[in-house]
Design a protein around this motif. Structure first.
Motif, PDB file in Angstrom:
ATOM      1  N   UNK A  82      11.112 -21.268  -4.591  1.00 55.57           N
ATOM      2  CA  UNK A  82      12.514 -20.873  -4.777  1.00 55.57           C
ATOM      3  C   UNK A  82      12.969 -19.919  -3.677  1.00 55.57           C
ATOM      4  N   UNK A  83      12.078 -19.059  -3.214  1.00 57.54           N
ATOM      5  CA  UNK A  83      12.420 -18.132  -2.133  1.00 57.54           C
ATOM      6  C   UNK A  83      12.705 -18.882  -0.834  1.00 57.54           C
ATOM      7  N   UNK A  84      11.907 -19.894  -0.552  1.00 54.82           N
ATOM      8  CA  UNK A  84      12.139 -20.690   0.654  1.00 54.82           C
ATOM      9  C   UNK A  84      13.504 -21.350   0.607  1.00 54.82           C
ATOM     10  N   UNK A  85      13.840 -21.902  -0.544  1.00 52.77           N
ATOM     11  CA  UNK A  85      15.131 -22.582  -0.701  1.00 52.77           C
ATOM     12  C   UNK A  85      16.286 -21.604  -0.554  1.00 52.77           C
ATOM     13  N   UNK A  86      16.071 -20.357  -0.977  1.00 54.46           N
ATOM     14  CA  UNK A  86      17.138 -19.356  -0.941  1.00 54.46           C
ATOM     15  C   UNK A  86      17.194 -18.612   0.387  1.00 54.46           C
ATOM     16  N   UNK A  87      16.174 -18.793   1.234  1.00 56.65           N
ATOM     17  CA  UNK A  87      16.159 -18.099   2.522  1.00 56.65           C
ATOM     18  C   UNK A  87      15.780 -16.635   2.427  1.00 56.65           C
ATOM     19  N   UNK A  88      14.973 -16.284   1.446  1.00 55.86           N
ATOM     20  CA  UNK A  88      14.515 -14.897   1.290  1.00 55.86           C
ATOM     21  C   UNK A  88      13.689 -14.506   2.516  1.00 55.86           C
ATOM     22  N   UNK A  89      13.918 -13.305   3.021  1.00 56.73           N
ATOM     23  CA  UNK A  89      13.274 -12.883   4.264  1.00 56.73           C
ATOM     24  C   UNK A  89      12.100 -11.946   4.122  1.00 56.73           C
ATOM     25  N   UNK A  90      11.776 -11.530   2.895  1.00 58.31           N
ATOM     26  CA  UNK A  90      10.667 -10.581   2.726  1.00 58.31           C
ATOM     27  C   UNK A  90      10.133 -10.699   1.303  1.00 58.31           C
ATOM     28  N   UNK A  91       8.872 -11.066   1.180  1.00 54.01           N
ATOM     29  CA  UNK A  91       8.202 -11.141  -0.118  1.00 54.01           C
ATOM     30  C   UNK A  91       7.224  -9.982  -0.210  1.00 54.01           C
ATOM     31  N   UNK A  92       7.406  -9.138  -1.218  1.00 54.98           N
ATOM     32  CA  UNK A  92       6.539  -7.985  -1.435  1.00 54.98           C
ATOM     33  C   UNK A  92       5.755  -8.220  -2.729  1.00 54.98           C
ATOM     34  N   UNK A  93       4.446  -8.013  -2.674  1.00 59.95           N
ATOM     35  CA  UNK A  93       3.628  -8.222  -3.865  1.00 59.95           C
ATOM     36  C   UNK A  93       2.710  -7.033  -4.099  1.00 59.95           C
ATOM     37  N   UNK A  94       2.549  -6.698  -5.366  1.00 62.09           N
ATOM     38  CA  UNK A  94       1.613  -5.640  -5.758  1.00 62.09           C
ATOM     39  C   UNK A  94       0.310  -6.288  -6.200  1.00 62.09           C
ATOM     40  N   UNK A  95      -0.787  -5.871  -5.602  1.00 64.23           N
ATOM     41  CA  UNK A  95      -2.097  -6.405  -5.958  1.00 64.23           C
ATOM     42  C   UNK A  95      -3.068  -5.236  -6.144  1.00 64.23           C
ATOM     43  N   UNK A  96      -4.358  -5.528  -6.092  1.00 63.91           N
ATOM     44  CA  UNK A  96      -5.369  -4.553  -6.485  1.00 63.91           C
ATOM     45  C   UNK A  96      -6.381  -4.329  -5.373  1.00 63.91           C
ATOM     46  N   UNK A  97      -6.732  -3.072  -5.163  1.00 63.92           N
ATOM     47  CA  UNK A  97      -7.803  -2.747  -4.226  1.00 63.92           C
ATOM     48  C   UNK A  97      -9.087  -3.463  -4.657  1.00 63.92           C
ATOM     49  N   UNK A  98      -9.709  -4.136  -3.713  1.00 69.32           N
ATOM     50  CA  UNK A  98     -11.008  -4.746  -3.974  1.00 69.32           C
ATOM     51  C   UNK A  98     -11.010  -6.215  -4.336  1.00 69.32           C
ATOM     52  N   UNK A  99      -9.823  -6.850  -4.420  1.00 67.76           N
ATOM     53  CA  UNK A  99      -9.811  -8.255  -4.857  1.00 67.76           C
ATOM     54  C   UNK A  99     -10.537  -9.177  -3.883  1.00 67.76           C
ATOM     55  N   UNK A 100     -10.623  -8.776  -2.622  1.00 67.05           N
ATOM     56  CA  UNK A 100     -11.250  -9.634  -1.621  1.00 67.05           C
ATOM     57  C   UNK A 100     -12.763  -9.459  -1.562  1.00 67.05           C
ATOM     58  N   UNK A 101     -13.290  -8.499  -2.322  1.00 66.01           N
ATOM     59  CA  UNK A 101     -14.732  -8.244  -2.309  1.00 66.01           C
ATOM     60  C   UNK A 101     -15.436  -9.092  -3.373  1.00 66.01           C
ATOM     61  N   UNK A 102     -16.703  -9.431  -3.152  1.00 67.37           N
ATOM     62  CA  UNK A 102     -17.439 -10.211  -4.159  1.00 67.37           C
ATOM     63  C   UNK A 102     -17.490  -9.473  -5.495  1.00 67.37           C
ATOM     64  N   UNK A 103     -17.137 -10.151  -6.560  1.00 69.53           N
ATOM     65  CA  UNK A 103     -17.199  -9.559  -7.900  1.00 69.53           C
ATOM     66  C   UNK A 103     -17.165 -10.687  -8.922  1.00 69.53           C
TER      67      UNK A 103
END
Length: 251
Positions: A82-103
């Protein structure tokens, strides 16, 4: 500037919406209760019309591994389309420290999948990795409850006040896309058992704290690297003891 906050009625979202509105931005707090559903796609096209920035702080209603993975994949896919269709220029997301580490934390795997979709979307983005919120202290204690005891891991973590997370998100939201991931954490790094011990003492909780390096954190065994930030994170201003005293005074 029109900014749409997905999950804008939750803990982080509501605070961010208020802060952005004080600066004079047109801010929409989007959630299923306002007719915007990222799982079904309902209301997305309408709410994103003329939006320059979208901030996603939504959360899954279930933390079960398969359910949370399905939520973030479906929700993020629909939102980015939907953002692509609307031409949104900035997507901000809140995530978590450590998600990229093995767990073996299913929630972390789901957030990592969400981030992959964002990075591959072609939409300019900024991702904020936060450590756990102070507000989760009671939930952590509850999850480790065994009779009148609270079993908590001794693994290091560096939790943060939600107000400090909002301050970091605010700066990112009104700035240019980073096309990168940045971290934010609280000012103190201690064992999780020490933080929970402070919480139990401040709230005059009679349950006995049992430090245990093998105690699970919401079902997963963690170590001293799992939940702490890397080098040079943004550091929050609010200490845990000050936050606890403030909460106790409010109560």
């Amino acid at each position: 500037m029109k900014i749409v906050v997905i999950g804008g009625t939750g803990l982080i979202g509501s605070k961010l919406v208020n802060k952005l509105r004080q600066l004079g931005h047109e801010v929409v707090a989007a959630s299923p209760s306002s007719g915007v559903n990222t799982i079904t796609g309902e209301g997305l096209d309408e709410v994103l019309n003329n939006a320059q920035v979208v901030v996603d702080v939504s959360n899954s209603p279930s933390f079960e591994d398969k359910a949370v993975m399905a939520f973030f994949k479906t929700s993020t896919t629909n939102l980015l389309k939907a953002e692509k269709a609307a031409g949104v220029g900035h997507h901000v997301a809140l995530s978590i420290v450590g998600v990229e580490r093995p767990s073996n934390i299913g929630y972390f795997h789901a957030k990592e999948a969400q981030e992959k979709l964002i990075k591959e979307s072609g939409i300019p983005y900024s991702i904020l990795h936060s450590t756990q919120f102070f507000e989760f202290a009671g939930g952590i204690a509850k999850s480790g409850e065994v009779g009148n005891e609270v079993h908590v891991t001794t693994a290091l973590f560096q939790p943060i006040a939600s107000d400090d997370v909002v301050a970091a998100l605010f700066d990112i939201t009104i700035g240019a896309p980073l096309n990168a991931t940045v971290e934010v954490a609280g000012p103190e790094r201690l064992g999780m058992d020490e933080f929970v011990g402070m919480f139990l003492k401040e709230t005059e909780d009679s349950r006995r704290l049992v430090p245990d390096k093998n105690a699970p954190y919401f079902g997963a065994v963690v170590n001293d690297q799992t939940l702490v930030p890397g080098e040079n994170p943004r550091i929050g201003k609010i200490g845990f003891k000050d936050w606890l005293h403030a909460q106790h005074a409010i109560a």
